[in-house]
Write a protein that holds these residues in place. Sequence first.
Motif, PDB file in Angstrom:
ATOM      1  N   ASN A   1       0.845  -1.184   0.000  1.00 24.97           N
ATOM      2  CA  ASN A   1       0.000   0.000   0.000  1.00 24.97           C
ATOM      3  C   ASN A   1       0.887   1.242   0.000  1.00 24.97           C
ATOM      4  OD1 ASN A   1      -2.399  -1.367   0.009  1.00 24.97           O
ATOM      5  ND2 ASN A   1      -2.515  -1.471   2.227  1.00 24.97           N
ATOM      6  N   PHE A   2       0.260   2.379   0.023  1.00 25.24           N
ATOM      7  CA  PHE A   2       0.984   3.644   0.004  1.00 25.24           C
ATOM      8  C   PHE A   2       2.003   3.691   1.134  1.00 25.24           C
ATOM      9  CE2 PHE A   2       1.185   8.158   1.307  1.00 25.24           C
ATOM     10  CZ  PHE A   2       1.816   8.631   0.169  1.00 25.24           C
ATOM     11  N   MET A   3       3.232   4.056   0.820  1.00 30.65           N
ATOM     12  CA  MET A   3       4.340   4.135   1.782  1.00 30.65           C
ATOM     13  C   MET A   3       4.674   2.767   2.374  1.00 30.65           C
ATOM     14  SD  MET A   3       5.437   7.277   2.028  1.00 30.65           S
ATOM     15  CE  MET A   3       6.061   7.735   3.620  1.00 30.65           C
ATOM     16  N   GLY A   4       4.168   1.710   1.785  1.00 29.08           N
ATOM     17  CA  GLY A   4       4.395   0.378   2.351  1.00 29.08           C
ATOM     18  C   GLY A   4       5.778  -0.165   2.064  1.00 29.08           C
ATOM     19  N   LEU A   5       6.354   0.211   0.924  1.00 29.93           N
ATOM     20  CA  LEU A   5       7.694  -0.281   0.582  1.00 29.93           C
ATOM     21  C   LEU A   5       8.718   0.156   1.615  1.00 29.93           C
ATOM     22  CD1 LEU A   5       8.235   0.087  -3.255  1.00 29.93           C
ATOM     23  CD2 LEU A   5       8.444  -1.955  -1.906  1.00 29.93           C
ATOM     24  N   MET A   6       8.464   1.327   2.203  1.00 28.31           N
ATOM     25  CA  MET A   6       9.382   1.861   3.189  1.00 28.31           C
ATOM     26  C   MET A   6       9.469   0.936   4.406  1.00 28.31           C
ATOM     27  SD  MET A   6       9.279   5.737   4.598  1.00 28.31           S
ATOM     28  CE  MET A   6       7.942   5.486   5.735  1.00 28.31           C
ATOM     29  N   ASN A   7       8.348   0.338   4.776  1.00 28.26           N
ATOM     30  CA  ASN A   7       8.306  -0.478   5.985  1.00 28.26           C
ATOM     31  C   ASN A   7       8.634  -1.949   5.731  1.00 28.26           C
ATOM     32  OD1 ASN A   7       7.442   1.825   7.358  1.00 28.26           O
ATOM     33  ND2 ASN A   7       5.302   1.395   6.887  1.00 28.26           N
ATOM     34  N   LEU A   8       8.677  -2.376   4.462  1.00 29.19           N
ATOM     35  CA  LEU A   8       8.992  -3.769   4.164  1.00 29.19           C
ATOM     36  C   LEU A   8      10.476  -4.034   4.341  1.00 29.19           C
ATOM     37  CD1 LEU A   8       6.968  -4.541   0.923  1.00 29.19           C
ATOM     38  CD2 LEU A   8       6.556  -5.444   3.176  1.00 29.19           C
ATOM     39  N   SER A   9      10.807  -5.267   4.684  1.00 26.74           N
ATOM     40  CA  SER A   9      12.217  -5.624   4.793  1.00 26.74           C
ATOM     41  C   SER A   9      12.797  -5.823   3.397  1.00 26.74           C
ATOM     42  CB  SER A   9      12.385  -6.899   5.623  1.00 26.74           C
ATOM     43  OG  SER A   9      11.753  -7.971   4.981  1.00 26.74           O
ATOM     44  N   LYS A  10      14.126  -5.887   3.324  1.00 28.04           N
ATOM     45  CA  LYS A  10      14.823  -5.910   2.044  1.00 28.04           C
ATOM     46  C   LYS A  10      14.448  -7.138   1.216  1.00 28.04           C
ATOM     47  CE  LYS A  10      19.377  -4.582   0.423  1.00 28.04           C
ATOM     48  NZ  LYS A  10      20.763  -4.367   0.791  1.00 28.04           N
ATOM     49  N   LYS A  11      14.251  -8.280   1.879  1.00 27.41           N
ATOM     50  CA  LYS A  11      13.981  -9.507   1.132  1.00 27.41           C
ATOM     51  C   LYS A  11      12.619  -9.482   0.428  1.00 27.41           C
ATOM     52  CE  LYS A  11      11.913 -12.422   4.681  1.00 27.41           C
ATOM     53  NZ  LYS A  11      11.994 -13.695   5.365  1.00 27.41           N
ATOM     54  N   HIS A  12      11.712  -8.628   0.877  1.00 27.75           N
ATOM     55  CA  HIS A  12      10.408  -8.515   0.213  1.00 27.75           C
ATOM     56  C   HIS A  12      10.429  -7.539  -0.950  1.00 27.75           C
ATOM     57  CE1 HIS A  12       8.458 -11.044   3.100  1.00 27.75           C
ATOM     58  NE2 HIS A  12       8.825 -10.268   4.108  1.00 27.75           N
ATOM     59  N   LYS A  13      11.472  -6.701  -1.006  1.00 30.28           N
ATOM     60  CA  LYS A  13      11.530  -5.665  -2.031  1.00 30.28           C
ATOM     61  C   LYS A  13      12.334  -6.072  -3.253  1.00 30.28           C
ATOM     62  CE  LYS A  13      12.469  -2.463   1.257  1.00 30.28           C
ATOM     63  NZ  LYS A  13      12.810  -1.179   1.849  1.00 30.28           N
ATOM     64  N   LYS A  14      13.086  -7.160  -3.166  1.00 35.52           N
ATOM     65  CA  LYS A  14      13.910  -7.557  -4.305  1.00 35.52           C
ATOM     66  C   LYS A  14      13.989  -9.066  -4.440  1.00 35.52           C
ATOM     67  CE  LYS A  14      18.487  -7.615  -2.952  1.00 35.52           C
ATOM     68  NZ  LYS A  14      19.788  -7.060  -3.206  1.00 35.52           N
ATOM     69  N   VAL A  15      14.537  -9.512  -5.553  1.00 31.93           N
ATOM     70  CA  VAL A  15      14.708 -10.934  -5.828  1.00 31.93           C
ATOM     71  C   VAL A  15      16.208 -11.193  -5.849  1.00 31.93           C
ATOM     72  CG1 VAL A  15      14.170 -12.763  -7.469  1.00 31.93           C
ATOM     73  CG2 VAL A  15      12.668 -10.815  -7.269  1.00 31.93           C
ATOM     74  N   SER A  16      16.634 -12.388  -5.407  1.00 30.55           N
ATOM     75  CA  SER A  16      18.072 -12.672  -5.338  1.00 30.55           C
ATOM     76  C   SER A  16      18.610 -12.979  -6.737  1.00 30.55           C
ATOM     77  CB  SER A  16      18.337 -13.839  -4.390  1.00 30.55           C
ATOM     78  OG  SER A  16      17.632 -14.967  -4.839  1.00 30.55           O
ATOM     79  N   ARG A  17      18.874 -11.917  -7.465  1.00 32.45           N
ATOM     80  CA  ARG A  17      19.396 -12.017  -8.829  1.00 32.45           C
ATOM     81  C   ARG A  17      20.021 -10.666  -9.156  1.00 32.45           C
ATOM     82  NH1 ARG A  17      14.823 -13.332 -11.572  1.00 32.45           N
ATOM     83  NH2 ARG A  17      14.287 -11.167 -11.811  1.00 32.45           N
ATOM     84  N   VAL A  18      20.831 -10.627 -10.193  1.00 33.66           N
ATOM     85  CA  VAL A  18      21.369  -9.350 -10.642  1.00 33.66           C
ATOM     86  C   VAL A  18      20.193  -8.483 -11.082  1.00 33.66           C
ATOM     87  CG1 VAL A  18      22.942  -8.256 -12.269  1.00 33.66           C
ATOM     88  CG2 VAL A  18      23.402 -10.563 -11.456  1.00 33.66           C
ATOM     89  N   TYR A  19      20.200  -7.229 -10.734  1.00 29.72           N
ATOM     90  CA  TYR A  19      19.095  -6.298 -11.002  1.00 29.72           C
ATOM     91  C   TYR A  19      17.762  -6.797 -10.422  1.00 29.72           C
ATOM     92  CZ  TYR A  19      22.174  -4.077 -14.421  1.00 29.72           C
ATOM     93  OH  TYR A  19      23.203  -3.440 -15.030  1.00 29.72           O
TER      94      TYR A  19
END
Length: 129
Positions: A63-81
Amino acid sequence: FFNINMSPRVFLRRHGSFSTRNNKFRISKTPGKNNKNIILKKTSSYIICGDKKTKLNGIKRPNFMGLMNLSKKHKKVSRVYGGVLSGNAVRERIIKAFLVEEQKIGKKVLHNQKKKKKKKREGYAVRKK
């Protein structure tokens, strides 16, 4: 005279009656057989790939401003880029880089072959005189 598709009448528990992006709700049946509005939260758009403009898999849709509160593993995938480009886009970039390098090597080889031929011809011309 009775329309089947008509939604049940419910009491709107808000001041604004207009169907705006923030004023969405769904109708839910309570155990007492009553219909009640459930106010829905705004949903953000999917996180998209920078190259392909497609949805990125494996990343939450906060939701709005939700990315800020998520941990790093939820914001990216373990791959280049990971979290920026999709897997297909990354694969294409790798292939493109590989082909460019191959092309450079091919040009060098051709250049060296031409040099050798030139030297051979010059040597032959000198001997003939």
